[in-house]
Design a protein around this motif. Structure first.
Motif, PDB file in Angstrom:
ATOM      1  N   SER A   1       0.826  -1.209   0.000  1.00 39.48           N
ATOM      2  CA  SER A   1       0.000   0.000   0.000  1.00 39.48           C
ATOM      3  C   SER A   1       0.859   1.257   0.000  1.00 39.48           C
ATOM      4  O   SER A   1       0.561   2.227  -0.701  1.00 39.48           O
ATOM      5  CB  SER A   1      -0.919   0.003   1.222  1.00 39.48           C
ATOM      6  OG  SER A   1      -1.821  -1.067   1.184  1.00 39.48           O
ATOM      7  N   GLN A   2       1.918   1.242   0.799  1.00 37.35           N
ATOM      8  CA  GLN A   2       2.789   2.416   0.877  1.00 37.35           C
ATOM      9  C   GLN A   2       3.420   2.723  -0.472  1.00 37.35           C
ATOM     10  O   GLN A   2       3.499   3.890  -0.882  1.00 37.35           O
ATOM     11  CB  GLN A   2       3.866   2.203   1.928  1.00 37.35           C
ATOM     12  CG  GLN A   2       4.754   3.436   2.137  1.00 37.35           C
ATOM     13  CD  GLN A   2       5.764   3.235   3.248  1.00 37.35           C
ATOM     14  OE1 GLN A   2       6.093   2.110   3.618  1.00 37.35           O
ATOM     15  NE2 GLN A   2       6.264   4.326   3.794  1.00 37.35           N
ATOM     16  N   GLU A   3       3.870   1.693  -1.170  1.00 37.78           N
ATOM     17  CA  GLU A   3       4.470   1.913  -2.493  1.00 37.78           C
ATOM     18  C   GLU A   3       3.485   2.609  -3.429  1.00 37.78           C
ATOM     19  O   GLU A   3       3.844   3.547  -4.147  1.00 37.78           O
ATOM     20  CB  GLU A   3       4.918   0.583  -3.113  1.00 37.78           C
ATOM     21  CG  GLU A   3       6.240   0.096  -2.605  1.00 37.78           C
ATOM     22  CD  GLU A   3       6.793  -1.047  -3.440  1.00 37.78           C
ATOM     23  OE1 GLU A   3       6.156  -1.430  -4.461  1.00 37.78           O
ATOM     24  OE2 GLU A   3       7.864  -1.564  -3.083  1.00 37.78           O
ATOM     25  N   VAL A   4       2.235   2.149  -3.426  1.00 33.30           N
ATOM     26  CA  VAL A   4       1.239   2.719  -4.335  1.00 33.30           C
ATOM     27  C   VAL A   4       0.871   4.139  -3.918  1.00 33.30           C
ATOM     28  O   VAL A   4       0.761   5.030  -4.768  1.00 33.30           O
ATOM     29  CB  VAL A   4      -0.014   1.824  -4.401  1.00 33.30           C
ATOM     30  CG1 VAL A   4      -1.091   2.480  -5.254  1.00 33.30           C
ATOM     31  CG2 VAL A   4       0.351   0.462  -4.989  1.00 33.30           C
ATOM     32  N   ILE A   5       0.682   4.370  -2.631  1.00 34.43           N
ATOM     33  CA  ILE A   5       0.347   5.718  -2.169  1.00 34.43           C
ATOM     34  C   ILE A   5       1.432   6.702  -2.567  1.00 34.43           C
ATOM     35  O   ILE A   5       1.143   7.794  -3.098  1.00 34.43           O
ATOM     36  CB  ILE A   5       0.139   5.736  -0.639  1.00 34.43           C
ATOM     37  CG1 ILE A   5      -1.150   5.018  -0.259  1.00 34.43           C
ATOM     38  CG2 ILE A   5       0.134   7.173  -0.098  1.00 34.43           C
ATOM     39  CD1 ILE A   5      -2.419   5.700  -0.726  1.00 34.43           C
ATOM     40  N   ILE A   6       2.688   6.352  -2.359  1.00 34.83           N
ATOM     41  CA  ILE A   6       3.793   7.264  -2.710  1.00 34.83           C
ATOM     42  C   ILE A   6       3.863   7.468  -4.218  1.00 34.83           C
ATOM     43  O   ILE A   6       4.060   8.594  -4.700  1.00 34.83           O
ATOM     44  CB  ILE A   6       5.117   6.733  -2.140  1.00 34.83           C
ATOM     45  CG1 ILE A   6       5.092   6.835  -0.607  1.00 34.83           C
ATOM     46  CG2 ILE A   6       6.300   7.517  -2.704  1.00 34.83           C
ATOM     47  CD1 ILE A   6       6.284   6.216   0.075  1.00 34.83           C
ATOM     48  N   GLU A   7       3.676   6.389  -4.998  1.00 34.90           N
ATOM     49  CA  GLU A   7       3.657   6.519  -6.462  1.00 34.90           C
ATOM     50  C   GLU A   7       2.584   7.520  -6.892  1.00 34.90           C
ATOM     51  O   GLU A   7       2.838   8.420  -7.709  1.00 34.90           O
ATOM     52  CB  GLU A   7       3.356   5.163  -7.113  1.00 34.90           C
ATOM     53  CG  GLU A   7       4.483   4.159  -7.085  1.00 34.90           C
ATOM     54  CD  GLU A   7       4.025   2.795  -7.589  1.00 34.90           C
ATOM     55  OE1 GLU A   7       2.880   2.699  -8.111  1.00 34.90           O
ATOM     56  OE2 GLU A   7       4.798   1.822  -7.455  1.00 34.90           O
ATOM     57  N   LEU A   8       1.383   7.351  -6.364  1.00 36.12           N
ATOM     58  CA  LEU A   8       0.258   8.190  -6.786  1.00 36.12           C
ATOM     59  C   LEU A   8       0.401   9.625  -6.276  1.00 36.12           C
ATOM     60  O   LEU A   8       0.043  10.576  -6.990  1.00 36.12           O
ATOM     61  CB  LEU A   8      -1.050   7.583  -6.304  1.00 36.12           C
ATOM     62  CG  LEU A   8      -1.455   6.263  -6.970  1.00 36.12           C
ATOM     63  CD1 LEU A   8      -2.706   5.689  -6.307  1.00 36.12           C
ATOM     64  CD2 LEU A   8      -1.701   6.460  -8.467  1.00 36.12           C
ATOM     65  N   VAL A   9       0.895   9.782  -5.071  1.00 40.34           N
ATOM     66  CA  VAL A   9       1.117  11.124  -4.530  1.00 40.34           C
ATOM     67  C   VAL A   9       2.051  11.908  -5.451  1.00 40.34           C
ATOM     68  O   VAL A   9       1.807  13.087  -5.761  1.00 40.34           O
ATOM     69  CB  VAL A   9       1.693  11.042  -3.100  1.00 40.34           C
ATOM     70  CG1 VAL A   9       2.348  12.356  -2.686  1.00 40.34           C
ATOM     71  CG2 VAL A   9       0.592  10.676  -2.110  1.00 40.34           C
ATOM     72  N   GLU A  10       3.099  11.267  -5.916  1.00 41.16           N
ATOM     73  CA  GLU A  10       4.060  11.933  -6.803  1.00 41.16           C
ATOM     74  C   GLU A  10       3.457  12.159  -8.186  1.00 41.16           C
ATOM     75  O   GLU A  10       3.622  13.233  -8.780  1.00 41.16           O
ATOM     76  CB  GLU A  10       5.343  11.115  -6.883  1.00 41.16           C
ATOM     77  CG  GLU A  10       6.103  11.100  -5.547  1.00 41.16           C
ATOM     78  CD  GLU A  10       7.312  10.189  -5.558  1.00 41.16           C
ATOM     79  OE1 GLU A  10       7.486   9.422  -6.534  1.00 41.16           O
ATOM     80  OE2 GLU A  10       8.097  10.248  -4.589  1.00 41.16           O
ATOM     81  N   GLU A  11       2.745  11.162  -8.720  1.00 36.63           N
ATOM     82  CA  GLU A  11       2.152  11.303 -10.053  1.00 36.63           C
ATOM     83  C   GLU A  11       1.070  12.386 -10.086  1.00 36.63           C
ATOM     84  O   GLU A  11       0.938  13.120 -11.074  1.00 36.63           O
ATOM     85  CB  GLU A  11       1.560   9.969 -10.515  1.00 36.63           C
ATOM     86  CG  GLU A  11       2.610   8.931 -10.863  1.00 36.63           C
ATOM     87  CD  GLU A  11       2.003   7.596 -11.237  1.00 36.63           C
ATOM     88  OE1 GLU A  11       0.823   7.584 -11.673  1.00 36.63           O
ATOM     89  OE2 GLU A  11       2.689   6.562 -11.097  1.00 36.63           O
ATOM     90  N   PHE A  12       0.298  12.496  -9.010  1.00 37.49           N
ATOM     91  CA  PHE A  12      -0.763  13.501  -8.928  1.00 37.49           C
ATOM     92  C   PHE A  12      -0.236  14.853  -8.446  1.00 37.49           C
ATOM     93  O   PHE A  12      -0.987  15.816  -8.375  1.00 37.49           O
ATOM     94  CB  PHE A  12      -1.878  13.025  -7.991  1.00 37.49           C
ATOM     95  CG  PHE A  12      -2.841  12.060  -8.611  1.00 37.49           C
ATOM     96  CD1 PHE A  12      -4.159  12.429  -8.860  1.00 37.49           C
ATOM     97  CD2 PHE A  12      -2.451  10.773  -8.952  1.00 37.49           C
ATOM     98  CE1 PHE A  12      -5.064  11.551  -9.430  1.00 37.49           C
ATOM     99  CE2 PHE A  12      -3.351   9.883  -9.516  1.00 37.49           C
ATOM    100  CZ  PHE A  12      -4.659  10.274  -9.766  1.00 37.49           C
ATOM    101  N   GLY A  13       1.053  14.908  -8.109  1.00 32.61           N
ATOM    102  CA  GLY A  13       1.648  16.157  -7.654  1.00 32.61           C
ATOM    103  C   GLY A  13       1.196  16.590  -6.275  1.00 32.61           C
ATOM    104  O   GLY A  13       1.326  17.765  -5.908  1.00 32.61           O
ATOM    105  N   LEU A  14       0.686  15.653  -5.481  1.00 27.32           N
ATOM    106  CA  LEU A  14       0.195  16.008  -4.156  1.00 27.32           C
ATOM    107  C   LEU A  14       1.328  16.390  -3.220  1.00 27.32           C
ATOM    108  O   LEU A  14       1.129  17.167  -2.279  1.00 27.32           O
ATOM    109  CB  LEU A  14      -0.602  14.851  -3.547  1.00 27.32           C
ATOM    110  CG  LEU A  14      -1.768  14.288  -4.369  1.00 27.32           C
ATOM    111  CD1 LEU A  14      -2.541  13.272  -3.547  1.00 27.32           C
ATOM    112  CD2 LEU A  14      -2.683  15.404  -4.852  1.00 27.32           C
TER     113      LEU A  14
END
Length: 235
Positions: A23-36
């Protein structure tokens, strides 16, 4: 105690499949991709911790029957975006999270080796409160599916661990009596207490929990110490 079970029941998330790491890997991936990470005042490490707190609280509510699957999924990332002080497409973020996470393949340490050792000797079942659509993808993606006789989900049963009906259904599927089965799981209440209430012996894979379990391990390979076939052999 040494067991000679006719079936071994394993929990899935946090017991065999490394839920937090995946879960952590995906959250960090998406946070960076979405620019959060550029929009939120929180550092990425705190963003992950915020998600984990929100998700854990919602899952606790779901396990207790206070919210539905849809309510969990619909509110999780709305709360997350609000908590990290960002306005954004929570629905799209959620869709990507649900697609990517179950396809991650990190396992708990020793899980693959344990299953390879046990599956030639014992029928092994997964008992999970995780959502049916997601859990089947997780198991298929993990490469461990061939070790299991069946994946038994709370949605399929119509009852959740630790409810007696769930464990009674599992015993019926395994065609054995309660004392002839063994449960292994990480959650004292859902897995261990639930199994014990049904008369099933249980081993608590305990990495951090407060536990009243009689049998506790912190290393999955130690499950073998409780099994008849391995009791007089080296691990």
């Amino acid at each position: 105690m040494i067991f000679q079970p006719k079936a071994i029941f394993f929990d899935w998330d946090h017991t065999l499949w490394d839920h937090d790491r995946n879960s952590q890997e995906v959250i960090i991936e998406l946070v960076e991709e979405f620019g959060l990470d550029k929009q939120s005042p929180l550092p990425v490490s705190s963003i992950w911790e915020t998600y984990q707190q929100i998700n854990t609280a919602l899952w606790d509510d779901y396990q207790m029957g206070l919210i539905s699957q849809n309510e969990l999924r619909e509110s999780r990332f709305l709360r997350f975006f609000q908590a990290i002080q960002v306005q954004g497409p929570a629905d799209t973020f959620s869709e990507q999270f649900l697609f990517r996470t179950p396809r991650k393949t990190h396992l708990m340490e020793g899980a693959q080796e344990l299953l390879e050792a046990l599956s030639p000797h014992y029928p092994i079942y997964i008992l999970t409160n995780g959502f049916e659509d997601i859990q089947h993808i997780k198991v298929a993606s993990s490469g461990l599916g061939h070790h299991f006789k069946e994946l038994i989900t709370s949605q399929g049963v119509g009852a959740k661990k630790p409810e007696l009906a769930f464990f009674e259904h599992a015993l019926q599927r395994a065609n054995c009596q309660a004392h002839e089965a063994l449960m292994v799981g990480d959650n004292w209440h859902a897995d261990i207490h639930g199994a014990n209430q049904a008369g099933i012996p249980a081993i608590h894979y305990n990495l951090s929990d407060a536990s009243k379990a009689i049998w506790q391990i912190s290393d999955l390979k130690l499950v073998k110490n409780h099994l008849e076939i391995y009791s007089n052999k080296d691990n």
